[in-house]
Scaffold this motif. Structure first.
Motif, PDB file in Angstrom:
ATOM      1  N   ASP A  84      37.425  35.421  34.185  1.00 49.90           N
ATOM      2  CA  ASP A  84      36.398  36.267  34.799  1.00 49.90           C
ATOM      3  C   ASP A  84      36.815  36.705  36.195  1.00 49.90           C
ATOM      4  O   ASP A  84      36.628  37.868  36.576  1.00 49.90           O
ATOM      5  CB  ASP A  84      35.063  35.515  34.873  1.00 49.90           C
ATOM      6  CG  ASP A  84      34.407  35.350  33.515  1.00 49.90           C
ATOM      7  OD1 ASP A  84      34.829  36.040  32.569  1.00 49.90           O
ATOM      8  OD2 ASP A  84      33.484  34.524  33.396  1.00 49.90           O
ATOM      9  N   GLN A 134      39.443  39.483  35.990  1.00 53.09           N
ATOM     10  CA  GLN A 134      38.885  40.768  35.576  1.00 53.09           C
ATOM     11  C   GLN A 134      38.079  41.422  36.698  1.00 53.09           C
ATOM     12  O   GLN A 134      37.964  42.650  36.751  1.00 53.09           O
ATOM     13  CB  GLN A 134      38.002  40.588  34.335  1.00 53.09           C
ATOM     14  CG  GLN A 134      38.735  40.085  33.100  1.00 53.09           C
ATOM     15  CD  GLN A 134      39.924  40.943  32.725  1.00 53.09           C
ATOM     16  OE1 GLN A 134      39.888  42.179  32.844  1.00 53.09           O
ATOM     17  NE2 GLN A 134      40.997  40.305  32.276  1.00 53.09           N
ATOM     18  N   GLN A 135      37.536  40.634  37.613  1.00 48.69           N
ATOM     19  CA  GLN A 135      36.728  41.178  38.698  1.00 48.69           C
ATOM     20  C   GLN A 135      37.540  42.001  39.687  1.00 48.69           C
ATOM     21  O   GLN A 135      36.977  42.730  40.497  1.00 48.69           O
ATOM     22  CB  GLN A 135      36.023  40.047  39.446  1.00 48.69           C
ATOM     23  CG  GLN A 135      34.881  39.408  38.694  1.00 48.69           C
ATOM     24  CD  GLN A 135      34.285  38.232  39.448  1.00 48.69           C
ATOM     25  OE1 GLN A 135      34.226  38.240  40.676  1.00 48.69           O
ATOM     26  NE2 GLN A 135      33.854  37.215  38.718  1.00 48.69           N
ATOM     27  N   LEU A 172      36.780  45.645  40.262  1.00 46.68           N
ATOM     28  CA  LEU A 172      35.664  46.086  41.087  1.00 46.68           C
ATOM     29  C   LEU A 172      36.132  46.626  42.421  1.00 46.68           C
ATOM     30  O   LEU A 172      35.441  47.412  43.066  1.00 46.68           O
ATOM     31  CB  LEU A 172      34.691  44.918  41.314  1.00 46.68           C
ATOM     32  CG  LEU A 172      34.025  44.332  40.066  1.00 46.68           C
ATOM     33  CD1 LEU A 172      33.173  43.134  40.444  1.00 46.68           C
ATOM     34  CD2 LEU A 172      33.187  45.384  39.354  1.00 46.68           C
TER      35      LEU A 172
END
Length: 381
Positions: A286, A289-290, A293
């Motif tokens: 996670d 993948q951030q 942003l």
């Protein structure tokens, strides 16, 4: 508890299995025989495997590059059977546990095992042998010394090792002897990178499962697998941070948050630490993948679906995320509740099906007079 490093290792005598030294070139202090017998074993035939090269020595075993009758390479480890007898260990039980792991991309495959007798000078040695897949790569020890790691490679190593440990956990086992020599980094080809979720040039594999224990039987004085991983992950982060200005803001975001993961990995308290491998994988994945942003916004213009011939033409994952978001006018028009005639077109592989699957479409049947209906068809909006 300080982590055991390869430099802290002592080398056990193959002949008496009593004496040892931190210097492999020394003689055994008990029986006065050479501790380093790798060169003497090269050329020997172990079962049906020919020892070609001495590639490494652990405390109680020595590993060679070996080949079978057709010349296929393998990693073959030799351990004195006397050592097992003195410790009350069962070689057969060790192999049974190794077999439980099965085949996994981040674990060195077990190929064969057995026991042989080898003559060295005037001595006859009874040796257990384990045959594993041959991995062309570098150890994590050498990788840490190279200072060439990147943020993506840190996440690649971390997720690969966690995936291997997760397989151990599924059969209730701990590796129980992880050190930086027991993780090999294998360079992968460009075509293989397309199948990876991490932009890393390496595939990490865990090797040497001679100390496998069931989880309820962790050996005293050893770090847990996750604690080991946290300690070396901290070293990898320091290596990358030393590059300074070379880091992007996405890199700094990932590494800063990864330091918090390290703190939980090295804390073995069930209340504070990360003690479940699956939870660790989800948290690290996670976090990686951030990073999207923080990616720079792209000026994406896709008014004509024929701008790209197929899905391989998309620049990156972030572009695909933008493509399927509702801020595109033509996507918003398709998904709007008003009755409209819309045609989605494009060549094979351009993403038409993926586009439709990403939408939440509403359909309503409009009643028509029989005279206005088209035979054999229904009118939908």
């Amino acid at each position: 508890m300080p982590i055991e490093r390869p430099s802290d290792r002592t080398f056990l005598c193959f002949f008496c299995c009593e004496g040892s030294s931190k210097r492999l070139q020394d003689l055994c202090p008990v029986c006065n025989t050479a501790l380093d017998i790798g060169a003497e074993l090269v050329g020997q035939i172990i079962d049906s495997y020919s020892l070609e090269k001495d590639v490494g020595r652990g405390h109680s075993g020595s590993t060679f590059r070996a080949s079978n009758r057709i010349g296929k390479p393998f990693a073959l480890k030799l351990i004195p059977a006397l050592h097992y007898s003195r410790l009350g260990k069962s070689f057969e039980e060790e192999i049974r546990r190794y077999k439980l792991l099965g085949s996994h991309p981040n674990i060195a495959d077990l190929i064969d095992a057995g026991t042989v007798e080898v003559v060295l000078g005037d001595a006859k040695l009874r040796l257990h042998f384990v045959v594993m897949e041959w991995i062309d790569g570098v150890t994590l020890t050498k990788y840490l010394q190279s200072a060439k790691s990147s943020t993506a490679e840190i996440f690649g190593i971390l997720l690969d090792v966690l995936a291997g440990l997760e397989r151990c956990a599924t059969v209730n086992l701990w590796h129980n002897d992880l050190n930086s020599d027991n993780i090999l980094l294998k360079p992968i080809a460009d075509e293989e990178k397309l199948t990876r979720r991490i932009e890393s040039a390496y595939l990490s594999k865990i090797v040497d499962f001679g100390s496998l224990v069931f989880r309820e039987g962790k050996l005293a004085g050893r770090l847990s697998d996750l604690t080991f991983l946290g300690v070396h992950l901290n070293e990898l982060i320091k290596t990358v941070l030393a590059k300074g200005m070379a880091l992007t803001k996405e890199d700094r975001f990932c590494l800063t948050n990864l330091e918090a993961v390290v703190a939980r990995l090295v804390d073995e308290s069930p209340d504070r630490g990360l003690t479940d491998v699956g939870d660790a994988i989800n948290e690290v994945d996670d976090l990686y993948q951030q990073r999207f942003l923080l990616s720079e916004s792209q000026d994406v213009r896709l008014e004509n679906p024929f701008l790209y011939l197929d899905a391989n033409g998309f620049p990156n994952d972030a572009f695909i995320n933008y493509l399927f978001s509702d801020h595109f006018p033509w996507v918003r028009d398709i998904a709007s509740p008003e009755i409209q005639a819309t045609l989605i077109t494009g060549p094979r592989g351009s993403g038409k099906t993926m586009l439709l699957r990403s939408m939440r479409l509403r359909t309503r049947l409009h009643r028509r007079r029989p005279a206005q209906s088209i035979r054999g068809q229904s009118r939908f909006s």
